[in-house]
Design a protein around this motif. Structure first.
Motif, PDB file in Angstrom:
ATOM      1  N   TYR A 192       0.842  -1.209   0.000  1.00 11.71           N
ATOM      2  CA  TYR A 192       0.000   0.000   0.000  1.00 11.71           C
ATOM      3  C   TYR A 192       0.871   1.251   0.000  1.00 11.71           C
ATOM      4  CZ  TYR A 192      -1.993   3.560   3.210  1.00 11.71           C
ATOM      5  OH  TYR A 192      -2.323   4.713   3.874  1.00 11.71           O
ATOM      6  N   VAL A 251     -12.206   1.342   3.596  1.00 12.88           N
ATOM      7  CA  VAL A 251     -11.379   2.012   2.591  1.00 12.88           C
ATOM      8  C   VAL A 251     -11.703   3.498   2.562  1.00 12.88           C
ATOM      9  CG1 VAL A 251     -10.837   2.173   0.134  1.00 12.88           C
ATOM     10  CG2 VAL A 251     -11.063  -0.072   1.211  1.00 12.88           C
ATOM     11  N   LEU A 310      -5.975  -1.624  -2.877  1.00 12.43           N
ATOM     12  CA  LEU A 310      -6.670  -2.280  -1.772  1.00 12.43           C
ATOM     13  C   LEU A 310      -7.763  -3.214  -2.280  1.00 12.43           C
ATOM     14  CD1 LEU A 310      -6.916   0.580   0.882  1.00 12.43           C
ATOM     15  CD2 LEU A 310      -5.249  -1.285   0.748  1.00 12.43           C
ATOM     16  N   GLU A 327      -6.965  -8.999   2.572  1.00 13.18           N
ATOM     17  CA  GLU A 327      -6.999  -8.532   3.963  1.00 13.18           C
ATOM     18  C   GLU A 327      -7.972  -7.368   4.161  1.00 13.18           C
ATOM     19  OE1 GLU A 327      -2.829  -9.874   2.873  1.00 13.18           O
ATOM     20  OE2 GLU A 327      -4.329  -8.503   2.006  1.00 13.18           O
ATOM     21  N   VAL A 328      -8.436  -6.782   3.069  1.00 13.33           N
ATOM     22  CA  VAL A 328      -9.179  -5.525   3.146  1.00 13.33           C
ATOM     23  C   VAL A 328     -10.635  -5.730   2.727  1.00 13.33           C
ATOM     24  CG1 VAL A 328      -9.354  -3.174   2.231  1.00 13.33           C
ATOM     25  CG2 VAL A 328      -7.107  -4.167   2.722  1.00 13.33           C
ATOM     26  N   PHE A 345     -11.552  -3.308   7.939  1.00 15.92           N
ATOM     27  CA  PHE A 345     -10.333  -4.092   8.007  1.00 15.92           C
ATOM     28  C   PHE A 345      -9.442  -3.501   9.086  1.00 15.92           C
ATOM     29  CE2 PHE A 345      -9.513  -0.693   5.027  1.00 15.92           C
ATOM     30  CZ  PHE A 345      -8.220  -0.283   5.312  1.00 15.92           C
ATOM     31  N   LEU A 401      -5.947  -2.163  10.223  1.00 16.45           N
ATOM     32  CA  LEU A 401      -4.680  -1.609   9.761  1.00 16.45           C
ATOM     33  C   LEU A 401      -3.652  -1.734  10.881  1.00 16.45           C
ATOM     34  CD1 LEU A 401      -3.034   0.000   7.646  1.00 16.45           C
ATOM     35  CD2 LEU A 401      -3.843   2.091   8.778  1.00 16.45           C
TER      36      LEU A 401
END
Length: 286
Positions: free
Chosen positions: A179, A223, A255, A260-261, A269, A271
């Protein structure tokens, strides 16, 4: 006053390494324009980090404990009170000092019981030897380090502690590193998504040599929430709308490829974060 996350804490060049390369004051004073969003989206600090930061004054044999009556704590460059709120759970005697009027207004609205004052790290509106600990969340790199250290030493009692904290994305995690690579590609200004976490506190005669520790942390986001968070960072605030949009588009595209997101029913998710803490104890006055 506060700044962008820095990721990882020990593997990237810093935007600020002392007075010669400090960001201009105008960049450090951009946050008031997004004060409400800052309060809504910036992460807090883990209890383990605060425990370690305050250990020199909270231990039973410390001068502060011997005095009794609870610790006098100062959150310096307090922003909207992300760190202040955690400190109020540790002592009823918390003062917050913040130079930006918009950030200070949000802090006062969120934490009306806190003594919140306008002021800077180089001109703290408190008497000599009046606090047991000065804590700085996500902001020490905006200070003039030597002048701020002298002023902090002035307001600290002997045996008191200065602690500077920085939250940062943990890009030892593979998808977080990806990312950051995507976000930083052709970035319009330095600092996407890094900030100015120092390698150490300034060495002065008033303080014992500083110590450093890191603590795991995390933040649950969507997101859209991550984009809102990035919008409170100084690089975004001084970028053009087109520059910001390009970074955000790259992040969203990346993403969307990551398992994972956004796989939870509500699209959230986790972080991963790391919190770095630097602390130094105030020496006895001579």
């Amino acid at each position: 006053m506060a700044d962008d996350q820095d990721t990882p804490l020990a593997a990237h060049p810093r935007e600020a390494r002392g007075p010669a390369s400090n960001p201009p004051p105008t960049r450090g004073r951009t946050f008031g324009t997004v004060a409400q969003a800052y309060a809504a989206h910036r992460p807090s600090y883990p209890d383990t980090a605060l425990d370690w930061a305050l250990a020199p004054v909270s231990s039973p044999d410390s001068p502060a404990s011997a005095r009794g009556g609870g610790l006098e704590l100062l959150d310096l460059a307090a922003g909207t009170g992300k760190l202040t709120a955690s400190l109020t759970g540790r002592s009823p005697r918390v003062t917050a000092v913040e130079p930006d009027p918009e950030m200070l207004a949000v802090l006062r609205a969120e934490l009306p019981s806190v003594n919140a004052l306008p002021g800077t790290a180089e001109d703290i509106p408190l008497p000599d030897a009046s606090v047991d600990a000065v804590l700085v969340g996500q902001a020490f790199h905006w200070f003039h380090p030597e002048r701020a250290a002298a002023e902090i030493a002035r307001v600290l009692r002997p045996g008191g502690v200065l602690a500077a904290l920085w939250n940062a994305d943990d890009d030892s995690v593979e998808w977080v590193a990806g990312y950051h690579r995507v976000a930083s590609a052709n970035r319009p200004v330095p600092g996407v998504p890094h900030s100015g976490a120092r390698d150490d506190l300034p060495a002065t005669a008033e303080f014992e040599p500083s110590e450093r520790a890191e603590f795991g942390h995390s933040q649950w986001l969507t997101v859209d929430g991550l984009i809102d968070l990035l919008g409170t960072h100084s690089w975004a605030l001084i970028s053009t709308p087109e520059e910001r949009a390009g970074v955000y588009d790259r992040i969203r595209t990346y993403l969307a490829t990551r398992p994972e997101v956004g796989t939870t029913p509500d699209g959230t998710f986790e972080l991963p974060l790391r919190t770095a803490v630097f602390r130094a104890v105030r020496r006895e006055r001579r």
